[in-house]
Write a protein that holds these residues in place. Structure first.
Motif, PDB file in Angstrom:
ATOM      1  N   THR A  96       0.834  -1.206   0.000  1.00 32.08           N
ATOM      2  CA  THR A  96       0.000   0.000   0.000  1.00 32.08           C
ATOM      3  C   THR A  96       0.867   1.254   0.000  1.00 32.08           C
ATOM      4  O   THR A  96       0.563   2.231  -0.701  1.00 32.08           O
ATOM      5  CB  THR A  96      -0.926   0.002   1.228  1.00 32.08           C
ATOM      6  OG1 THR A  96      -1.697  -1.203   1.239  1.00 32.08           O
ATOM      7  CG2 THR A  96      -1.867   1.192   1.192  1.00 32.08           C
ATOM      8  N   VAL A 140      -9.118  -3.157   2.106  1.00 33.77           N
ATOM      9  CA  VAL A 140      -9.886  -2.290   1.207  1.00 33.77           C
ATOM     10  C   VAL A 140      -8.951  -1.303   0.516  1.00 33.77           C
ATOM     11  O   VAL A 140      -9.012  -1.104  -0.705  1.00 33.77           O
ATOM     12  CB  VAL A 140     -10.978  -1.525   1.978  1.00 33.77           C
ATOM     13  CG1 VAL A 140     -11.681  -0.521   1.059  1.00 33.77           C
ATOM     14  CG2 VAL A 140     -11.998  -2.485   2.567  1.00 33.77           C
ATOM     15  N   VAL A 144      -8.043  -0.476  -3.794  1.00 31.91           N
ATOM     16  CA  VAL A 144      -8.570   0.829  -4.191  1.00 31.91           C
ATOM     17  C   VAL A 144      -7.450   1.724  -4.707  1.00 31.91           C
ATOM     18  O   VAL A 144      -7.607   2.413  -5.729  1.00 31.91           O
ATOM     19  CB  VAL A 144      -9.312   1.490  -3.010  1.00 31.91           C
ATOM     20  CG1 VAL A 144      -9.515   2.981  -3.264  1.00 31.91           C
ATOM     21  CG2 VAL A 144     -10.660   0.819  -2.793  1.00 31.91           C
ATOM     22  N   GLY A 180     -12.113  -3.882  -3.597  1.00 31.42           N
ATOM     23  CA  GLY A 180     -12.168  -3.185  -2.315  1.00 31.42           C
ATOM     24  C   GLY A 180     -13.533  -3.296  -1.670  1.00 31.42           C
ATOM     25  O   GLY A 180     -13.648  -3.454  -0.449  1.00 31.42           O
ATOM     26  N   GLY A 187     -16.186  -0.068   1.099  1.00 27.96           N
ATOM     27  CA  GLY A 187     -15.468   0.215  -0.143  1.00 27.96           C
ATOM     28  C   GLY A 187     -16.351   0.712  -1.266  1.00 27.96           C
ATOM     29  O   GLY A 187     -15.850   1.245  -2.266  1.00 27.96           O
TER      30      GLY A 187
END
Length: 551
Positions: A96, A140, A144, A180, A187
């Motif tokens: 991430t 999530v 995304v 997500g 999400g």
């Protein structure tokens, strides 16, 4: 690139490497932190998936099953332990961080990307958002951000010469946004914000309404793929009816319990607790939100910032519960806005400096000073959480975060149960501690792995209690664990207490006390087993009783 610019770039990268290295080191040190109950649910459901048992068959809950599948994948690689799960979270978090860097670099510049990634690395670690625990919100954010990066590339690719984004990119981007959503219903708001941003950008280029609608339809079609596939797989497994009841019918009742006025109060309390350990970064983010108004460099990306921030904020709002870990969904926006504020502040400072002999020195100051401000803000959060980051044991970190919840005790209790049961034996837990099923490797006597829902003021509560009672009685569970901890029930004055009345008569008829875990303080739990347990007088109001079947 001049010397000042090079120094600023190096300083930005130094901050990123230090922040990511520190966050990874803290996560590695706390890999063994006991699972909390949401993690226990995900781990137990993932464990069942690895045994070929579909979600919602033997474990009922309102969450969509994407995180169950993610846990199953993590445990298949890193092992079915708390350490393995948190190692998987470490990998997800690092991925991430990388995606946020790539996204911010594309939208702004390399230094903004490095600073945004550094901010997210520390913000997502914080105890204020329960960052070391593998909540669904982390799962999530990852897809995304991947979908947002692909969408940003597709939109930018059609700027010069002007043309609409390509269908393949929109379908892939939408699919990632949809992933997500199946991780957690929250999400969905990112899907909406992504479509809104796409439509906004195309409308700004004065594209035809039909083409705008077509491209947005392509994005939304991709977003529907993960959910459609999920429905198809669960229907093939024979659990679609249960899935729909728990994730939509019951979930709709759950999110309608808190009034808007109460939600405002809850939010004001929660945001103070979440932001306090890293307050300077949140202040920078607030400044960054205004940057499109006074920084021409940021202004072209103002539409993205508005859409992404709106989706992030709305994603924490369902039900107005504002649980601390839900704020993880807001952290990419906070990190990005903080980085934007630093870069915009540097440009503003450079524009105010006079030309002349001191121009070079002024340029250096304009490059370095904002980064010093960011570094100090990051150090503030590290200092505020120094005990949590550097000295607490995993058990102490659990207790600091969750108080007297019996998460460390669940490890010990499950180990005792596993030693005295066969793999096919069932166990019952009256309380909301699904981590016990995971640790012991034993199936629950009932699909109601949480008692929360049975205590809520919702139309299904009484029916759910009677169903749980029937399932427990039919299973003849070898062990029954009664969690006498209020946080494991969340009873209310208007709760139906039928299951508690039933337990008071059913347990003495069929079970004997086999163990007691008495949480006498944050630092001490008294464990008593065997015959002595029946004579033990608890010293605290937080007690877990372990019963063994006698008949």
């Amino acid at each position: 690139m001049g010397p000042a610019a090079r120094a600023g770039r190096l300083a930005g990268w130094a901050i990123l490497l230090l922040a990511v290295g520190l966050a990874a080191a803290v996560r590695a040190r706390l890999l063994g932190v006991p699972l909390e109950r949401d993690e226990g649910e995900f781990a137990y459901a993932g464990q069942l998936i690895l045994r070929g048992i579909p979600p919602y068959h033997f474990a009922y809950n309102m969450k969509l099953p994407g995180t169950y599948a993610a846990y199953a994948a993590i445990m298949s690689v890193f092992g079915q332990t708390a350490r393995g799960i948190h190692l998987g979270l470490l990998a997800v978090n690092l991925a991430t961080v990388v995606l946020l860097y790539l996204l911010a670099r594309r939208l702004f510049d390399e230094r903004t990307g490095a600073m945004a990634a550094a901010c997210y690395a520390l913000l997502s670690l914080g105890q204020g958002v329960f960052g070391v625990f593998a909540h669904a919100t982390h799962f999530v954010v990852l897809p995304v951000l991947a979908g947002t990066l692909i969408l940003a590339r597709a939109i930018d690719a059609g700027v010069s010469p002007p043309r609409p984004p390509g269908w393949p990119a929109l379908l892939v981007s939408g699919t990632l946004f949809g992933a997500g959503f199946v991780m957690k219903q929250h999400g969905l708001f990112f899907v909406v914000s992504g479509a809104a941003w796409l439509a906004w950008e195309l409308a700004r280029r004065q594209d035809r309404p039909g083409r705008i609608a077509g491209r947005c339809t392509g994005f939304l079609l991709g977003a529907s793929v993960p959910f459609g596939l999920t429905c198809a797989l669960l229907a093939a497994a024979g659990v679609f009816k249960d899935f729909w009841f728990w994730t939509f019918d019951y979930a709709r009742a759950y999110v309608s319990e808190v009034a808007l006025s109460d939600g405002v109060t809850i939010f004001s309390q929660a945001i103070r607790a979440v932001a306090a350990p890293a307050l300077p970064l949140w202040v920078l983010a607030a400044a960054g939100a205004t940057a499109p108004l006074w920084d021409e460099t940021v202004r072209p990306r103002g539409r993205f910032l508005a859409a992404f921030a709106a989706g992030s904020f709305l994603s924490i709002c369902p039900g107005f519960y504002f649980r601390e870990h839900s704020f993880v969904l807001l952290l990419p926006t906070v990190a990005l806005l903080a980085a934007v504020a630093v870069r915009s502040g540097g440009r503003a400072l450079a524009s105010w400096l006079p030309a002349g002999q001191g121009a070079a020195r002024g340029a250096g100051l304009a490059e370095i000073l904002p980064i010093v401000v960011l570094g100090a803000s990051l150090l503030y959060s590290v200092f505020q959480e120094r005990a949590f980051f550097f000295s607490m044991t995993p058990a102490q970190a659990s207790r600091l975060t969750y108080g007297a919840n019996p998460f460390p005790e669940a490890v010990v209790i499950a180990r005792r149960i596993a030693a005295d049961t066969a793999p096919d034996d069932r166990i019952a837990v009256l309380g909301s501690e699904p981590e016990i099923f995971f640790y012991s490797g034993r199936r629950s006597a009932t699909g109601y792995i949480y008692m929360y829902g049975l205590m809520e003021s919702q139309p299904f509560a009484s029916r759910m209690q009677q169903s749980a009672i029937k399932e427990i009685e039919a299973s003849e569970a070898k062990y029954l664990v009664y969690v006498n901890v209020p946080f494991s029930w969340l009873g209310r004055p208007d709760s139906d207490t039928s299951i508690l009345t039933w337990a008071r008569s059913y347990i003495p008829e069929h079970y004997e006390v086999a163990g007691v875990a008495d949480i006498v303080s944050d630092a001490s739990t008294v464990y008593v087993w065997g015959e002595e347990a029946a004579r033990y007088a608890p010293r605290s109001p937080y007690v877990v009783y372990v019963f063994r079947r006698t008949s």
